[in-house]
Design a protein around this motif. Structure first.
Motif, PDB file in Angstrom:
ATOM      1  N   TYR A 255      23.896  19.402 -13.385  1.00  0.00           N
ATOM      2  CA  TYR A 255      25.037  20.307 -13.232  1.00  0.00           C
ATOM      3  C   TYR A 255      26.102  19.855 -14.212  1.00  0.00           C
ATOM      4  CZ  TYR A 255      29.297  22.376 -11.321  1.00  0.00           C
ATOM      5  OH  TYR A 255      30.484  23.068 -11.183  1.00  0.00           O
ATOM      6  N   TYR A 257      30.157  20.765 -15.656  1.00  0.00           N
ATOM      7  CA  TYR A 257      31.365  21.578 -15.815  1.00  0.00           C
ATOM      8  C   TYR A 257      32.175  20.926 -16.927  1.00  0.00           C
ATOM      9  CZ  TYR A 257      34.017  25.636 -14.825  1.00  0.00           C
ATOM     10  OH  TYR A 257      34.581  26.882 -14.956  1.00  0.00           O
ATOM     11  N   LEU A 270      37.192  20.600 -12.482  1.00  0.00           N
ATOM     12  CA  LEU A 270      36.852  19.908 -11.231  1.00  0.00           C
ATOM     13  C   LEU A 270      37.776  18.734 -10.944  1.00  0.00           C
ATOM     14  CD1 LEU A 270      32.967  20.002 -11.422  1.00  0.00           C
ATOM     15  CD2 LEU A 270      34.533  21.621 -10.348  1.00  0.00           C
ATOM     16  N   GLU A 275      36.035  16.101  -5.415  1.00  0.00           N
ATOM     17  CA  GLU A 275      34.820  16.782  -5.863  1.00  0.00           C
ATOM     18  C   GLU A 275      33.923  15.780  -6.621  1.00  0.00           C
ATOM     19  OE1 GLU A 275      35.798  21.465  -6.379  1.00  0.00           O
ATOM     20  OE2 GLU A 275      36.708  20.216  -7.926  1.00  0.00           O
TER      21      GLU A 275
HETATM   22  P1  AFP Z   1      36.572  25.921  -5.254  1.00  0.00           P
HETATM   23  O1  AFP Z   1      36.448  24.548  -4.678  1.00  0.00           O
HETATM   24  O2  AFP Z   1      37.971  26.308  -5.577  1.00  0.00           O
HETATM   25  O3  AFP Z   1      35.885  26.921  -4.427  1.00  0.00           O
HETATM   26  O4  AFP Z   1      35.860  25.883  -6.709  1.00  0.00           O
HETATM   27  C1  AFP Z   1      34.486  25.858  -6.816  1.00  0.00           C
HETATM   28  C2  AFP Z   1      34.101  25.040  -8.010  1.00  0.00           C
HETATM   29  O5  AFP Z   1      34.945  23.929  -8.108  1.00  0.00           O
HETATM   30  C3  AFP Z   1      32.640  24.600  -7.971  1.00  0.00           C
HETATM   31  O6  AFP Z   1      32.096  24.590  -6.687  1.00  0.00           O
HETATM   32  C4  AFP Z   1      31.906  25.598  -8.839  1.00  0.00           C
HETATM   33  O7  AFP Z   1      30.771  25.072  -9.445  1.00  0.00           O
HETATM   34  C5  AFP Z   1      32.960  25.993  -9.820  1.00  0.00           C
HETATM   35  O8  AFP Z   1      34.222  25.763  -9.193  1.00  0.00           O
HETATM   36  C6  AFP Z   1      32.868  27.428 -10.176  1.00  0.00           C
HETATM   37  O9  AFP Z   1      33.806  27.681 -11.158  1.00  0.00           O
HETATM   38  P2  AFP Z   1      33.637  28.917 -12.149  1.00  0.00           P
HETATM   39  O10 AFP Z   1      33.936  30.134 -11.348  1.00  0.00           O
HETATM   40  O11 AFP Z   1      34.642  28.661 -13.223  1.00  0.00           O
HETATM   41  O12 AFP Z   1      32.230  28.904 -12.663  1.00  0.00           O
END
Ligand code: AFP
Length: 331
Positions: A255, A257, A270, A275
């Protein structure tokens, strides 16, 4: 007669005996995450019927729209630790400052993302709670601004077709499944080991325009056919970090980000403390790796409660490969 099922409480109490000098307080704390997980699962299951879907009409400290269930899950978790004097500080994605409980003398601090993947709420997609436990020191924010290696327990609750609770207290990773007819989490996998490599990757490729060239090159590499190295990889992105990391915990894979270095988003997405750190703790305990591209996630010391970082997490082989690309050395 078949062996009786091992409940979460039984497992935690039995594991407690392997820690010399344990007082049982951490066990109680961990059991409460199970209770909170069940309460949040119940709220999620009913949300479409009780008008709890949709936006709460306000934004959290990161400027993101809060969903009603983000608020509900946060309140459930706060209530969960509001008795017994175990916890001094609770910090969450949904609160600007840590919450300080009663006497301020509890031995622990808890951190959580109460509902990870909240864009999945209204579409009945995968969601999770991510949690982390640290020792209380002086009872201030400084207790939290420390490396991920100081976590005592970390884990998550995953809300999918079944409700799972996965945690590590530094002695392997254990997986429990909620048996709804008795309302108990039962042990389904003891000492989960992550495969050395996988066949899948999860990243929001809609944001590829913002990535550094090395990150784009890594993802392109995964997509190039090469049967000898198991490529091409399959895309597996659910918009829930917990859901994706759980898949890779079991199947292997990576994974990502990445940071948006082209300036579209000024900060990575993140959050370090609730997280990246907890999931890195779990994944490392299962034999995987988590990297910022510049070093291990668990070594990162955040400078603020809601600090953010880029994340690459998953099987050892893919995260090693990501690091090679990130440092400019390619495959
Ligand atoms: P939340 O904790 O605000 O729901 O965010 C979810 C997250 O941090 C993670 O779970 C996802 O992989 C990611 O964001 C999704 O982000 P994108 O919409 O930018 O892909």
């Amino acid at each position: 007669m078949s062996a009786p099922p091992v409940t979460l409480d039984r497992f935690i109490l039995e594991e407690q005996h392997t820690f010399p000098g344990a007082t049982g307080e951490l066990s109680l704390l961990l059991m409460r995450f199970g209770v909170a997980g069940k309460r949040i699962a119940s709220a999620l299951a009913r949300a479409g019927l009780t008008g709890q879907q949709g936006a709460a009409g306000r934004r959290n400290v990161q400027g993101e729209e809060q969903k009603k269930l983000d608020v509900v899950a946060n309140e459930i978790l706060l209530e969960t630790f509001d008795y017994g004097g175990l916890v001094t500080l609770a910090a969450s994605e949904e609160m600007e400052e840590p919450f300080v409980y009663g006497s301020g003398q509890g031995r622990y601090a808890v951190l959580f993302d109460p509902l990870d993947g909240s864009s999945n709420i209204d579409v009945n997609g995968t969601l999770g709670v991510i949690f982390s436990v640290r020792s209380r020191r002086d009872g201030t924010l400084q207790d939290l601004l420390r490396s991920g290696r100081e976590q005592i327990v970390a884990g998550y609750v995953l809300f999918g077709p079944a409700v799972l609770l996965v945690y590590s207290s530094g002695h392997g990773v254990h997986l429990f499944t909620l048996e709804p007819s008795i309302g108990e989490f039962l042990l389904t996998r003891r000492d989960v080991r992550m495969p050395e490599r996988g066949r899948g990757y999860a990243v929001n490729e809609g944001r590829a325009h913002g990535w550094a060239p090395e990150v784009r090159a890594f993802v392109e590499h995964l997509k190039q056919p090469d049967p000898a190295t198991g490529r091409p990889y399959s895309t597996r992105y659910s918009a829930s970090l917990v859901g994706d990391v759980h898949r890779f915990l079991l199947e292997g894979g990576i994974y990502l980000y990445p940071s948006d270095v082209q300036g579209g988003r000024p900060k990575p997405k993140l959050r370090v403390l609730y997280e990246c750190h907890p999931l890195a703790f779990v994944v490392e305990q299962a034999g995987g790796r988590a990297s910022s591209g510049g070093g291990p996630v668990l070594d990162v010391v955040p400078d603020s409660l809601h600090a953010r970082m880029p994340l690459a997490i998953g099987s050892r082989a893919e995260v090693d490969l990501f690091d090679r690309f990130a440092s400019g050395h390619g495959a």
